[in-house]
Design a protein around this motif. Structure first.
Motif, short mmCIF file in Angstrom:
data_model
loop_
_atom_site.label_atom_id
_atom_site.label_comp_id
_atom_site.label_asym_id
_atom_site.label_seq_id
_atom_site.Cartn_x
_atom_site.Cartn_y
_atom_site.Cartn_z
N VAL A 913 0.83 -1.21 0.00
CA VAL A 913 0.00 0.00 0.00
C VAL A 913 0.87 1.26 0.00
N ILE A 914 1.86 1.28 0.87
CA ILE A 914 2.72 2.47 1.00
C ILE A 914 3.51 2.70 -0.29
N GLU A 915 4.05 1.63 -0.86
CA GLU A 915 4.86 1.78 -2.07
C GLU A 915 4.01 2.28 -3.24
N GLU A 916 2.82 1.73 -3.40
CA GLU A 916 1.96 2.19 -4.50
C GLU A 916 1.52 3.64 -4.28
N TRP A 917 1.27 3.98 -3.05
CA TRP A 917 0.92 5.37 -2.71
C TRP A 917 2.07 6.30 -3.11
N ALA A 918 3.29 5.91 -2.74
CA ALA A 918 4.46 6.73 -3.07
C ALA A 918 4.65 6.84 -4.58
N GLN A 919 4.39 5.76 -5.30
CA GLN A 919 4.56 5.81 -6.76
C GLN A 919 3.55 6.76 -7.41
N VAL A 920 2.34 6.82 -6.88
CA VAL A 920 1.35 7.77 -7.42
C VAL A 920 1.83 9.20 -7.16
N LEU A 921 2.35 9.46 -5.96
CA LEU A 921 2.90 10.79 -5.67
C LEU A 921 4.01 11.14 -6.66
N GLU A 922 4.89 10.19 -6.93
CA GLU A 922 5.99 10.45 -7.87
C GLU A 922 5.47 10.71 -9.27
N SER A 923 4.39 10.02 -9.65
CA SER A 923 3.83 10.25 -10.99
C SER A 923 3.28 11.67 -11.13
N LEU A 924 3.00 12.30 -9.99
CA LEU A 924 2.52 13.70 -9.99
C LEU A 924 3.66 14.68 -9.69
N ASN A 925 4.89 14.14 -9.74
CA ASN A 925 6.09 14.96 -9.47
C ASN A 925 6.13 15.48 -8.04
N ARG A 926 5.53 14.77 -7.13
CA ARG A 926 5.55 15.16 -5.72
C ARG A 926 6.56 14.25 -5.00
N HIS A 927 7.81 14.35 -5.45
CA HIS A 927 8.86 13.44 -5.00
C HIS A 927 9.19 13.61 -3.53
N GLU A 929 7.20 14.48 -1.12
CA GLU A 929 6.18 13.80 -0.31
C GLU A 929 6.37 12.28 -0.36
N ALA A 930 6.73 11.75 -1.53
CA ALA A 930 6.96 10.32 -1.66
C ALA A 930 8.12 9.88 -0.77
N HIS A 931 9.18 10.69 -0.77
CA HIS A 931 10.35 10.37 0.06
C HIS A 931 9.98 10.40 1.54
N THR A 932 9.23 11.41 1.92
CA THR A 932 8.81 11.52 3.33
C THR A 932 7.96 10.32 3.73
N LEU A 933 7.05 9.93 2.83
CA LEU A 933 6.17 8.80 3.12
C LEU A 933 6.99 7.53 3.35
N ARG A 934 7.94 7.26 2.45
CA ARG A 934 8.75 6.04 2.59
C ARG A 934 9.62 6.10 3.85
N THR A 935 10.20 7.28 4.13
CA THR A 935 11.07 7.42 5.30
C THR A 935 10.28 7.20 6.59
N ARG A 936 9.10 7.80 6.64
CA ARG A 936 8.26 7.66 7.83
C ARG A 936 7.86 6.20 8.05
N GLU A 937 7.55 5.52 6.92
CA GLU A 937 7.15 4.12 7.03
C GLU A 937 8.32 3.24 7.49
N ALA A 938 9.52 3.53 6.97
CA ALA A 938 10.70 2.77 7.38
C ALA A 938 10.96 2.94 8.87
N ALA A 939 10.73 4.15 9.38
CA ALA A 939 10.93 4.42 10.80
C ALA A 939 9.92 3.65 11.65
N ARG A 940 8.71 3.50 11.13
CA ARG A 940 7.67 2.75 11.88
C ARG A 940 8.04 1.29 12.03
N ARG A 941 8.75 0.76 11.04
CA ARG A 941 9.11 -0.65 11.10
C ARG A 941 10.20 -0.89 12.12
#
Length: 941
Positions: A913-927, A929-941
């Protein structure tokens, strides 16, 4: 002329038969026939085959004596006894010159044979090759192999290079096998990377068996950091290895792999399976050394893990004494004790070899194996634990009447008449003044003697029993037993019905004691029950039980009558009444013999009523009463039943461990449930997540079935396919399920249709996963079988999967079929949600995303209502993907955000879910936000 033709027929049959016992018997017939004919040429042809067979089956004595005879004949007259027979071009082993290679190798395995004898054999081999004008390549290879076997590594290195200077000829042996030998030499010499390179090369384009290569490459792979590759090869090869004639040679490599990869428990299981069948050759001390060192490492690893007290099942087999150095018993079979013994055993063998060879090569090999203790190359393979049996219920002492009676009852329950009779007689001998106990014991003894066919002895015991009743003043009881004789001890049949009825009427008329009448009524009830006249039988049994309860004189036999009544109530469907009776019986303290049977009746009744925990409790109590008997059949029944209950409670690992122990008992007892137990074990292992181990178990089960058991084959194969798919062995799964469908095509029964449907559904799902259009054809066949059954479930499931498959591969009719199916299913059910989800996915596959969207949303809602949150999330992900395809990215982001907020961190789908969400952000050039999303998720793990 006739005998000569018979010999030729034997030779043809030998060459068609797989190496093993049957082939060896045929060879011995051929040798005997040739000797009877006085035809040495024929004997030579048979004995060359005997040499090859004995070598392949590790019968060193037969191999060496046969080879020596053949070599002598060839030396005396090469024309009459040619080195290359040429009568079977598909059997390269029928080459006396190549057999010199084997002989030299075998001689090195026997430390009592001096190296001068080994080298003499090598010199003779080289001379024979030269005389024949053949390339010396194989002769040099034989010398190379001897050199490294005896620890002359420098000479071996020189010889391996020399070998390559000579040309390859058909008679020089298998080039790939020789490459593998070079690889193993490099491993022994410490060049692990070189060993891996050569052994990997030997695994490609190799026409011989690959078992040696696959076993020998395991440790070099681990030592070069290729644990996953080693794991894959181990899993790939172990099934064939466990039934290979080379098992003794190759088992050490597999055990070492298990010891150093975190799989010591698995290694113990493999060892115990091997100990059931292996018979070490007394001459092959090299084999003893390798096995002793590897087993010691494995068992010491178990000891280090805290399992030193575990007993090695099968270690007490007398045939293994040559390996252990002595026969084992009791504490000797503990892992820690056996490990210590085997380290010493390996050391002693190493000392003998090194003395013969004039170096310390074997001692060095042993030190290298010891150094692996504690090594860790993680490559875990899931197992299901180990069951340690409960202590035997057989009393250790039988000095008192109470102890003797308990032992007699236990053996009557678990040991069979042959074992029980002496125990009962002993109990009677020391129970002189306790009439109730004596009457109970004589009842058992009479029944046992009858079971053994000893009717005269049984009659004599009954006569003495009647005398005891008279002396004790129970005249009516004595007269009744005198009149009825063996009819009251299980001998009554339908022909005795009138006599029994007359006796009962007479007893009622004279007002006989209640317990006397109860005996006769019980005999009547048993006869009627066997004739399925259940209502009559129950009425009589109920009256007998009541009478015996009221009048427990001269002994209390009402528990056995109550048990019989409960059985009749169950047969009549009166489960509540049966349970009431069984509860009452078990609330009393009585005979252990009857109590055990009563417990099992209540356990199975609880199981039928879905009261699994209660069934397990009673099953465990029953198991405690029957464990450790001479005849393990009843213990196997208890283990199997409790395993089923454990599995029903989702405790499949425990069920598997218990069933594995039942298999061990069944194998030793030659019980006919071995196949069904293996099938159950495979199921439990698969359900417990040990799919790779399940595949091995089910493969064993399949190979144990007879040729005329297609339905059993199909049941095993469909389960094997399930396990193989879970183990990601998809080729094996495809083959297994395909074979089941072939069986269903040729066996026209409802059972075959049912198992064919299961296989077709599973194979269809696999093919859809692989994007293979063959899925449609497989599901169509499954649908035909489903319609042949009365069960609606398979019909709905095949319609569902077939509609989805058709749409997936471009057929719009699939959507119509799914919509028609959905219309038949009530709203609010899980199946309604699932079919709705499939309609959405079918429309998506047909590029009709706009139509698919509302179905996806409806499916997510329906799954949630059906309390399946995991499926609801998966449907939500599908909905978000559809929105992306429709260029509605903002809505897709909102859907992913909702899912991200609701999916738990531990859920496997969250990362997706998180990865697909980040990919949609990147497709909108919102890189960012995508980076923040992945970083935050990695920290949660």
């Amino acid at each position: 002329m006739v005998e000569s033709a018979r010999f030729e027929a034997l030779i043809e049959e030998i060459d068609r038969t797989q190496v093993g016992v049957e082939e060896r018997n045929l060879i011995e017939q051929a040798v005997l026939l040739a000797e009877e004919l006085g035809a040495d040429e024929l004997a030579y042809r048979a004995r060359v085959r005997l040499t090859a067979s004995a070598y392949m089956t590790h019968d060193m004595d037969a191999m060496l004596s046969s080879f020596a005879w053949c070599a002598g004949q060839h030396a005396a007259d090469p024309q009459r006894f040619p080195a290359l027979l040429g009568d079977n071009p598909h059997a390269p082993g029928l080459n006396l010159l190549l057999q010199y290679n084997w002989a030299a190798k075998v001689l090195t395995w026997i430390p009592a044979i001096a190296l001068t004898e080994v080298y003499r054999c090598l010199d003779e081999m080289a001379e024979r090759y030269a005389r024949a004008g053949m390339s010396p390549r194989t002769a040099v290879f034989a010398r190379f192999r001897v050199a490294y076997h005896v620890g002359d590594l420098a000479a071996a290195e020189t010889l391996r290079h020399e070998r390559h200077r000579y040309p390859v000829e058909p008679e020089t042996g298998c080039a790939k096998c020789q490459t593998a030998e070079e690889g193993y030499f490099l491993h022994l010499a410490g060049d692990q990377a070189g060993a891996v390179a050569l052994l990997e090369d030997s695994l490609t384009d190799h026409t011989c068996s690959l078992e040696y290569e696959k076993a020998r490459i395991l440790l070099p792979l681990l030592l070069t950091g290729n644990a996953e590759r080693a794991r894959a090869i181990h899993l790939e090869s172990i099934r064939s290895l466990m039934r290979s004639p080379d098992l003794l040679e190759l088992l050490p490599f597999e055990l070492v792999f298990c010891a150093v990869t975190g799989n010591a428990e698995r290694g113990l299981t493999l060892l115990e399976r091997a100990l059931e069948t292996i018979v070490p050759d007394p001459l092959n001390q090299d084999q003893h050394f390798s096995l002793a060192a590897a087993i010691a490492l494995l068992l010491d690893t178990l000891n280090a893990e805290g399992h030193g007290a575990v007993r090695v099942r099968g270690a007490q087999n007398p045939a293994l004494a040559v390996l252990w150095g002595a026969e084992l018993s009791g504490e000797d079979t503990r892992a820690d004790a056996l490990a210590a013994r085997l380290w010493e055993r390996a050391k002693d063998i190493a000392t003998v070899f090194d003395a013969r060879n004039g170096n310390a090569f074997f001692a060095h090999r042993l030190d290298q194996t010891r150094a692996l203790l504690g090594a860790d190359f993680p490559a875990p393979i899931r197992t299901t634990g180990r069951y340690e049996p409960v202590p035997s219920a057989l009393p250790a002492e039988t000095q008192t009447p109470e102890q003797a009676r308990a032992a007699a009852e236990f053996l009557a329950l678990t040991g069979g008449p042959e074992t029980a009779v002496p125990a009962i007689e002993h109990a009677l001998d020391i129970t002189r003044d306790d009439l109730p106990s004596r009457l109970f014991l004589t009842s058992l003894l009479i029944s046992m003697r009858r079971d053994l066919g000893q009717t005269d002895t049984a009659a004599a015991i009954l006569e003495a029993r009647i005398d005891e009743l008279r002396i004790a003043g129970f005249i009516d009881h004595a007269k009744n037993e005198e009149r009825m004789g063996m009819l009251q001890f299980g001998a009554a049949s339908i022909e005795d019905l009138a006599l029994l009825r007359s006796e009962a009427e007479d007893l009622r008329a004279v007002g006989a004691p209640a317990s006397v009448l109860a005996h006769v009524l019980t005999s009547l009830a048993h006869v009627l029950g066997r004739e399925d006249r259940l209502d009559e039988a129950r009425a009589l049994a109920a009256e007998a039980y009541t009478l015996a309860t009221q009048d427990p004189i001269p002994y209390a036999f009402h528990p056995s009558l109550g048990l019989h009544l409960a059985v009749l109530e169950r047969r009549l469907g009166q489960d509540d009444e049966a349970l009431r009776i069984l509860n009452a019986l078990l609330a009393e303290q009585g005979s252990g013999f009857v109590r055990a049977h009563t417990l099992f009746q209540r356990a199975t009744l609880h199981a039928e009523r879905g009261e699994t925990e209660a069934a397990l409790r009673d099953g465990e109590a029953f198991l405690a009463l029957v464990s450790g008997g001479a005849n393990r059949g009843i213990e196997i029944t208890a283990l199997d039943f409790t395993a089923q209950m454990l599995s029903t409670l989702d405790r499949d690992a425990e069920a598997a461990a218990r069933t594995a122990y039942a298999i061990d008992l069944a194998r030793r007892a030659e019980d006919d449930r071995l196949v069904s137990l293996h099938l159950s074990l495979g199921r439990y292992q698969n359900w417990a997540g040990a799919a790779e181990t399940a595949v091995e178990t089910l493969d064993t089960a399949y190979r144990m079935t007879g040729e005329d058991e297609p339905l059993l084959d199909a049941e095993i194969l469909v389960t094997l396919g399930d396990a193989a798919a879970n183990a990601e062995q998809f080729s094996l799964a495809y083959g297994a399920w395909s074979q089941v469908m072939d069986i269903a095509d040729h066996v026209d029964t409802p059972e075959a249709a049912a198992v064919g449907t299961r296989a077709g559904l599973s194979l269809g799902a696999l093919l859809m996963r692989m994007e293979d259009e063959e899925a449609v054809e497989r599901l169509e066949r499954a649908a035909v079988w489903a319609r042949a059954q009365d069960d609606l479930g398979p019909i709905l499931e095949t319609r569902h999967r077939l509609g989805l498959a058709r749409a997936r591969f471009g057929d719009p009719a699939g959507v119509s079929e799914l919509e028609a199916l959905r219309a038949e299913i009530p709203d609010g059910t899980w199946l309604a949600a699932d079919v709705t989800d499939s309609i959405s996915r079918a429309l998506t596959a047909l590029d009709r995303a706009d139509e698919a969207l509302p179905y996806a949303r409806a499916a997510g809602t329906a799954y949630a209502q059906a309390e399946d949150p995991g499926a609801a999330v998966a449907s939500g992900v599908h909905e978000a993907r559809i929105l992306v395809r429709l260029d509605r990215a903002d809505e897709a982001l909102e859907r992913y955000r909702t899912l991200g907020d609701s999916v738990p961190a531990e859920a496997p789908i969250r990362a997706q879910v998180i990865e697909e969400w980040a990919q949609v952000l990147e497709s909108l050039n919102r890189h960012a936000e995508a980076h923040t999303l992945r970083t935050r998720e990695a920290a949660r793990r």
